[in-house]
Design a protein around this motif. Structure first.
Motif, short mmCIF file in Angstrom:
data_model
loop_
_atom_site.label_atom_id
_atom_site.label_comp_id
_atom_site.label_asym_id
_atom_site.label_seq_id
_atom_site.Cartn_x
_atom_site.Cartn_y
_atom_site.Cartn_z
N ALA A 157 -17.37 -19.65 19.43
CA ALA A 157 -17.19 -18.90 18.17
C ALA A 157 -18.26 -17.83 18.00
CB ALA A 157 -17.19 -19.87 16.98
N ILE A 158 -19.50 -18.14 18.40
CA ILE A 158 -20.56 -17.12 18.30
C ILE A 158 -20.24 -15.96 19.24
CG2 ILE A 158 -22.99 -16.59 18.74
CD1 ILE A 158 -23.72 -19.40 17.84
N ASP A 159 -19.83 -16.28 20.48
CA ASP A 159 -19.51 -15.21 21.43
C ASP A 159 -18.37 -14.35 20.91
OD1 ASP A 159 -21.46 -16.21 23.02
OD2 ASP A 159 -20.12 -17.25 24.41
N GLU A 160 -17.42 -14.96 20.24
CA GLU A 160 -16.23 -14.24 19.81
C GLU A 160 -16.46 -13.46 18.52
OE1 GLU A 160 -12.10 -16.00 20.88
OE2 GLU A 160 -12.46 -16.44 18.78
N LYS B 42 -20.46 -12.34 12.08
CA LYS B 42 -19.61 -12.86 10.99
C LYS B 42 -19.88 -14.33 10.65
CE LYS B 42 -15.75 -9.77 11.83
NZ LYS B 42 -14.54 -9.70 12.67
N LEU B 43 -20.36 -15.08 11.64
CA LEU B 43 -20.67 -16.48 11.37
C LEU B 43 -21.93 -16.65 10.52
CD1 LEU B 43 -18.99 -16.65 14.17
CD2 LEU B 43 -20.14 -18.84 14.45
N PHE B 44 -22.72 -15.56 10.42
CA PHE B 44 -24.05 -15.69 9.83
C PHE B 44 -24.20 -14.97 8.48
CE2 PHE B 44 -24.32 -16.24 14.38
CZ PHE B 44 -25.05 -17.41 14.49
N GLN B 45 -23.23 -14.10 8.16
CA GLN B 45 -23.31 -13.27 6.95
C GLN B 45 -22.73 -14.02 5.75
OE1 GLN B 45 -24.74 -11.15 5.06
NE2 GLN B 45 -24.44 -9.29 6.30
N TYR B 46 -22.99 -13.52 4.55
CA TYR B 46 -22.29 -14.04 3.36
C TYR B 46 -20.79 -13.93 3.60
CZ TYR B 46 -26.49 -14.06 0.39
OH TYR B 46 -27.72 -14.33 -0.16
#
Lengths: 388, 388
Positions: free
Chosen positions: A52-55, A59-63
């Protein structure tokens, strides 16, 4: 400092408090309610994090949005539609919560003024009692029988003009392990369908059925004021706190969204991406089958030991799924006293007390079977049998 | 269905609502409040996920304690003690929350009955206004001046017998970017030190200082009723929703723990392990320095463009850190009207309105500079200058 009435009236979790004494290594504990670690697909989740991080990167880390990650909401809607044709959920009917405990708290926040009525099973789920109590409601406890909630009592409770919601756990209820029969579901639906109340079916254990087959929801798919609550805590991981609300009542859902904004902005989006990646890239059903097989073995071990070691005046439920067995001492013994005697023999359970909104002297207890081997279960029930 | 008074009185977030229109690709937006993605140490966090899973396995996935992961609480306590000697925090003074939004909601839940008084900066942080409003309090707005909150007004507000708490953002305040001076901090402390109120210093931006040096907290380390709120949202990731409460008032903290149990049981433990692994295995300070350097460049670009393009009747704050500049139109122009004019020119900001608890006609606006390049900032401010 004078604290708020709502917090002064809210007990801290009885279970979380007794876990401090029941958790020692030398105690055989049936007190917890933890899923067995076998239910955590650790390697697959680890792969999903990396994937998911690679993809999706940043976006995984933002509000993120308050309602939740759209593909996950879509997945959930489709999963329910597949399980029970006619539910017709869409992503717009789903809101992701920080565990289903938050769903209980948000719903009560948007519905209840102080003194409003809540109909709840007696005995009922402790976490719900705790969340609702923060709103200082009036509880109307309705007896939970082997077949489901008592319909005559339910109708009487619904005559109270202050009732805003009815809360049920129809499948493998916590604390009793009981499941509403098909007939009782229909009778409950007839009793509530013309009432101006929100009808909640909290269903964290529904997938963990080891006997019999899926029974249709009581009100889902039939009335706008139906709310179904679900969770990934029992089949993937409770640590990530991922639950959800399903309802066609969008006015309710909009209010819940505002309440959630004010409560924690949105659910951990990193965890939502991981879960979605896991669900769409793995054989989830096979994973759930593995959990079911284990819990079935553990439940059977506990029931067999109860049959062997419990005296005749003790009765107990025979769950078709889930995590709990409910024990009643028909000689009227006091559960709290038995708890202390049991702790002396290094065996633990939860006395029934915190599951009632109206009684304090109870002769019931909740036993969890998902965190002990069949051998430990037999030994623990043997010790308990001597005490009972 | 009649919803609760508290939800009917709580506005949904004005900012989240306008983001729907300000978010198009052709708009230069100063409306958001998002950290720049440079602040997410993605590769290091990915390494920490793998490392933490290998090291602690199932513990990352199981239910956990309400107060939060002990090593993370220890880390936080030590970090504050290092930053400001004399604070003397221990892990027992720390509770991990689902973002610092949840801290605001939990504190108001355990303190406020309907009608209780809350002293807040005017203008004040929107998320706090929203969380507090759920408890239907009476707000006492106190003017925020360039040097900090107006002390005479604060003393007047504190004479109200219903005041339970004072809420401040002393460093690089949202929405104004203002920072309390050392002298004003001391004067505020003198005003509150003998009052029976909880004094909150919400400090999500404190580490992002690009000019001047750290100023001591107003009440932390000096009075038991001091509460400091912090967050990793601005320096590591907001997506994981990791905030915390620091206080020596353990009666308050116990009540908050009960409220949190009832609200979401505990904060995502997977995320807590990852964050702790990241913090202890990476050069966190160097990472923060990188964010500061970027924000300084962006703030300077915005201030230089304002100097160049804004008419003389427009004044604005000059932040020493954080993410926002506050603009005042001294010709009394209406911020909402200007917002619509600006949107026609494809430039966006947040009109000051939602930051006030008492006014609706305002001549102020909040501009965020952390999500645009210096070139876009210059172009956006140029367009805005023509409108003003």
């Amino acid at each position: 400092m004078q604290y708020s009435d709502s917090i002064l009236n809210t007990p801290s979790s009885f279970i979380r408090n007794i876990l401090k004494v029941t958790d020692s290594a030398d105690v055989i504990s049936f007190a917890g309610g933890l899923p067995n670690p076998i239910s955590f697909p650790i390697d697959a989740l680890k792969a999903s994090v990396n994937h998911a991080i690679d993809e999706s990167g940043a976006k995984l880390f933002q509000y993120s949005t308050t309602q939740g990650y759209l593909p996950l909401r879509q997945y959930i809607a489709e999963k329910y539609n597949k399980k029970q044709p006619g539910l017709n959920y869409t992503a717009d009917d789903v809101l992701i919560t920080t565990g289903s405990q938050q769903a209980l708290e948000l719903i009560s926040k948007v519905l209840l003024n102080k003194g409003d009525g809540v109909v709840i099973e007696e005995p009922g789920y402790l976490g719900a009692i705790q969340a609702f109590t923060l709103r200082e409601p009036q509880f109307y406890g309705v007896t939970l029988e082997n077949e489901g909630i008592n319909v005559a009592e339910l109708k009487t409770a619904l005559k109270q003009p202050n009732v805003k919601m009815v809360y049920t756990v129809p499948n493998f209820q916590n604390p009793t392990g009981l499941t509403y029969t098909k007939e009782r579901r229909e009778a409950v639906y007839e009793a509530i369908k013309d009432e101006d109340v929100i009808f909640i079916e909290d269903d964290p254990y529904g997938e963990l059925r080891f006997t019999g087959e899926h029974l249709p929801y009581i009100a889902a798919g039939k009335m706008t004021n139906s709310v179904v609550l679900g969770s990934f805590s029992k089949t993937v991981t409770p640590g990530m706190r991922l639950g959800y609300i399903l309802t066609k009542n969008h006015e309710l859902l909009n209010h819940i969204e505002t309440a959630k904004q004010a409560s924690d902005l949105h659910t951990n989006i990193f965890a939502q991406y991981i879960l979605h990646d896991y669900l769409t890239n793995n054989a989830y059903e096979e994973h759930v089958e593995k959990i079911i097989a284990l819990y079935k073995e553990q439940a059977n071990a506990m029931l067999a030991a109860m049959e062997k070691y419990f005296p005749a005046h003790v009765s107990y439920t025979k769950p078709e799924g889930g995590m709990f067995i409910w024990v009643t001492m028909n000689n009227g013994a006091n559960a709290l006293e038995k708890f202390h005697e049991a702790m002396e023999q290094k065996v633990a359970f939860v006395p029934g007390n915190p599951f009632y909104t109206s009684k304090s002297d109870v002769n019931t207890m909740r036993l969890n079977y998902t965190n002990a081997t069949p051998e430990m279960i037999e030994e623990g029930i043997k010790r308990l049998g001597q005490i009972l």
